[in-house]
Enzyme design. Structure first.
Site, short mmCIF file in Angstrom:
data_model
loop_
_atom_site.label_atom_id
_atom_site.label_comp_id
_atom_site.label_asym_id
_atom_site.label_seq_id
_atom_site.Cartn_x
_atom_site.Cartn_y
_atom_site.Cartn_z
N LYS A 140 -8.26 0.78 -1.19
CA LYS A 140 -8.03 -0.56 -0.63
C LYS A 140 -8.96 -1.55 -1.33
O LYS A 140 -10.10 -1.18 -1.67
CB LYS A 140 -8.32 -0.56 0.89
N LYS A 166 -5.70 8.57 -2.56
CA LYS A 166 -4.36 8.22 -3.02
C LYS A 166 -4.27 6.74 -3.36
O LYS A 166 -5.00 5.91 -2.80
CB LYS A 166 -3.31 8.59 -1.96
N ASP A 168 -2.17 3.31 -2.93
CA ASP A 168 -1.38 2.81 -1.81
C ASP A 168 0.09 2.76 -2.22
O ASP A 168 0.43 2.83 -3.41
CB ASP A 168 -1.89 1.44 -1.35
N GLU A 169 0.95 2.59 -1.21
CA GLU A 169 2.39 2.76 -1.49
C GLU A 169 2.98 1.64 -2.34
O GLU A 169 4.07 1.79 -2.88
CB GLU A 169 3.18 2.87 -0.17
N HIS A 257 4.83 9.72 0.55
CA HIS A 257 4.70 8.57 1.45
C HIS A 257 6.09 8.22 1.97
O HIS A 257 7.08 8.49 1.30
CB HIS A 257 4.08 7.39 0.68
N LYS A 297 -2.20 2.53 13.98
CA LYS A 297 -1.66 1.17 14.07
C LYS A 297 -0.14 1.11 14.09
O LYS A 297 0.44 0.05 14.33
CB LYS A 297 -2.20 0.32 12.91
N GLY A 329 -4.33 2.92 10.38
CA GLY A 329 -5.21 2.39 11.43
C GLY A 329 -6.26 3.36 11.91
O GLY A 329 -6.90 3.16 12.94
N ALA A 350 -7.75 7.59 6.07
CA ALA A 350 -8.21 6.26 6.49
C ALA A 350 -8.44 5.39 5.26
O ALA A 350 -9.11 5.80 4.32
CB ALA A 350 -9.50 6.39 7.29
C1 CAP Z 1 -2.84 3.04 5.84
C2 CAP Z 1 -1.74 2.78 4.84
C3 CAP Z 1 -0.58 3.72 4.96
C4 CAP Z 1 0.05 3.75 6.31
C5 CAP Z 1 1.44 4.34 6.21
C6 CAP Z 1 -1.22 1.37 4.93
O1 CAP Z 1 -3.88 2.14 5.59
O2 CAP Z 1 -2.23 2.96 3.53
O3 CAP Z 1 0.39 3.33 3.99
O4 CAP Z 1 -0.70 4.59 7.08
O5 CAP Z 1 1.91 4.53 7.51
O6 CAP Z 1 -0.89 0.87 3.85
O7 CAP Z 1 -1.13 0.88 6.03
P1 CAP Z 1 -4.99 1.96 6.73
P2 CAP Z 1 2.55 5.95 7.91
O8 CAP Z 1 -5.71 3.29 6.88
O9 CAP Z 1 -5.94 0.89 6.18
O10 CAP Z 1 -4.28 1.56 7.97
O11 CAP Z 1 1.50 6.96 7.52
O12 CAP Z 1 2.81 5.85 9.37
O13 CAP Z 1 3.79 6.09 7.09
MG MG Z 2 -0.50 2.28 2.52
#
Ligand code: CAP
Ligand code: MG
Length: 401
Positions: A140, A166, A168-169, A257, A297, A329, A350
């Site tokens: 992040k 990882k 991020d997506e 993801h 979250k 979250g 996290a």
């Molecule tokens: C979490 C995260 C993940 C989400 C995906 C985001 O970041 O990187 O992509 O958790 O949701 O971009 O929000 P935080 P899920 O730890 O800062 O929240 O796993 O439900 O698909």
């Molecule tokens: Mg993400």
């Protein structure tokens, strides 16, 4: 069981009997349409779908629909989805419809599945004996950092104690952070952290791309030293995941993801539950899969989540179990609730909950590991925080739960 069965919750339109609504699903997804056909032949009957069960549930009904196995092209997941997750969602005679689960017959489960699976990833990290939860982080801010700064964040998380890092997506191969450069920078730092800590650390580079380019992108990532790949399976498609696990014979884990899933999984009356999506990820070769959190979250049903994680691990055509990932979250104060709810076979991930720590990423990673260690020693986070500064500061900032 030789045919494929699908389970749907639905609410029929006010002028439609529930049995007629269920029949409409079976017909639409097999040999029927809205009217009778002059072109129909007797032999087509062999491919007629049928309603096997129907019962009232909540504000609607649940139907078990049988699809003859011959309708499916073995191994072709896009075609499978076009049947059990196709036109039916748009049928006007249904006010709402949700695909709850699928029962696939052995002859249609013709996939190699995960190469590593949960046990293979545990062996890589060295937790196959302890069975402790893995700790992961997401770089992040999710986009914007240079390769050099990305690598710095990864290094700090690695020395702080994460097992897994990882992309991020939404980070792929943008101009501000070219993938090849990012991989080499991050892996250089991970190699250094592994040398300093004696631990194996995985970095999943996001290779999400067009179907006709993802295999080449995966090859490039591996050539530049990637030790784990990541795919956004809903946006890229199951075929992309299948191509990596079956065409490439890759020798690294694939982290899956599920971004965009919320458009389908979230509403209890309409869409596609996570469970069938998760089954398809296991068939397509994902080693780790985001399935949700107890306390994070994202909107979710804890009961559904627990069952979803179970089906990733239970015996399924002899395929390796998939490592469930709890993410979104999370922070050290939520770790106890997550492990209590989901068990130790989980990757606790996290992003903000590590990189937002008052003392920065390394301390955030230490705090997450300390929260896991507290649970494994039968202590609460608050008890453990008494003599673990990083955890104490995380709890002071974000609390517990
Ligand atoms: C979490 C995260 C993940 C989400 C995906 C985001 O970041 O990187 O992509 O958790 O949701 O971009 O929000 P935080 P899920 O730890 O800062 O929240 O796993 O439900 O698909
Ligand atoms: Mg993400």
């Amino acid at each position: 069981m030789s045919d494929l069965f699908s389970y749907y919750y639905f609410r029929p339109r006010s002028d439609t009997k529930p049995e007629d609504a269920a029949i409409a699903i079976a017909e639409e997804e097999t040999t029927g349409t809205w009217t009778d056909l002059k072109t129909r032949k007797d032999y087509v009957k062999a491919l007629d779908g049928s309603v096997e069960e129907l019962h009232a549930e909540g504000d609607g009904y649940v139907a078990k629909i049988r699809y003859p196995a011959e309708i499916f092209e073995p191994g072709n997941i896009p075609q499978y989805l076009s049947v059990f997750a196709g036109n039916l969602f748009g049928l006007g005679r249904l006010d709402a419809v949700r695909l709850l689960d699928i029962d696939i017959p052995e002859k249609l489960a013709c996939f190699e599945g995960p190469l590593f699976g949960m046990k293979g990833v545990r062996r890589l990290i060295g937790t196959d004996k302890s069975g402790r939860p893995h700790v992961g982080t997401i770089i992040k801010p999710k986009v914007g950092l240079t390769p050099k700064d990305t690598a710095e964040v990864a290094y700090n998380a690695a020395v702080g104690g994460v097992d897994f890092i990882k992309d991020d997506e939404t980070l792929t191969d943008q101009a501000f952070c070219p993938m090849d450069e990012r991989i080499e920078a991050v892996m250089g730092k991970i190699d250094r952290a592994q040398g300093e800590t004696g631990r194996k650390i995985l970095y999943a580079v996001n290779i999400s791309d067009r179907a006709d380019r993802i295999v080449e992108r995966a090859e490039r990532a591996l050539e530049h030293g990637a030790n784990t790949l990541m795919v956004d399976v809903i946006t890229c498609g199951y075929s992309a995941l299948q191509a990596l696990s079956e065409e490439m014979k890759i020798n690294v884990p694939v982290h899956v993801h599920r971004t965009m899933h919320g458009a389908m999984t979230r509403m209890p009356e309409h869409g596609i539950a996570m469970r069938p999506l998760a089954r398809l990820v296991r068939l397509s070769g994902g080693d780790q899969l985001h399935t949700g959190t107890i306390s994070g979250k994202m909107g979710h049903s804890p009961e559904e989540l627990k069952r979803d994680n179970e089906i990733l691990k239970e015996d399924y055509f002899g395929l390796k179990p998939v490592f469930p990932v709890a993410s979104g979250g999370l922070h050290p104060g939520k770790v106890h609730a997550e492990i209590s709810g989901l068990g130790c076979d989980i990757v606790l991930q996290a992003g903000g909950g590590i990189h937002g720590h008052p003392d920065g990423t390394e301390s955030g990673a230490r705090a997450m590991r300390q929260a896991v260690d507290a649970y494994m020693e039968g202590l609460t986070a608050q008890e453990y925080a008494k003599d673990h500064t990083e955890l104490r500061k995380a709890l002071e900032k974000w609390g517990v739960r």
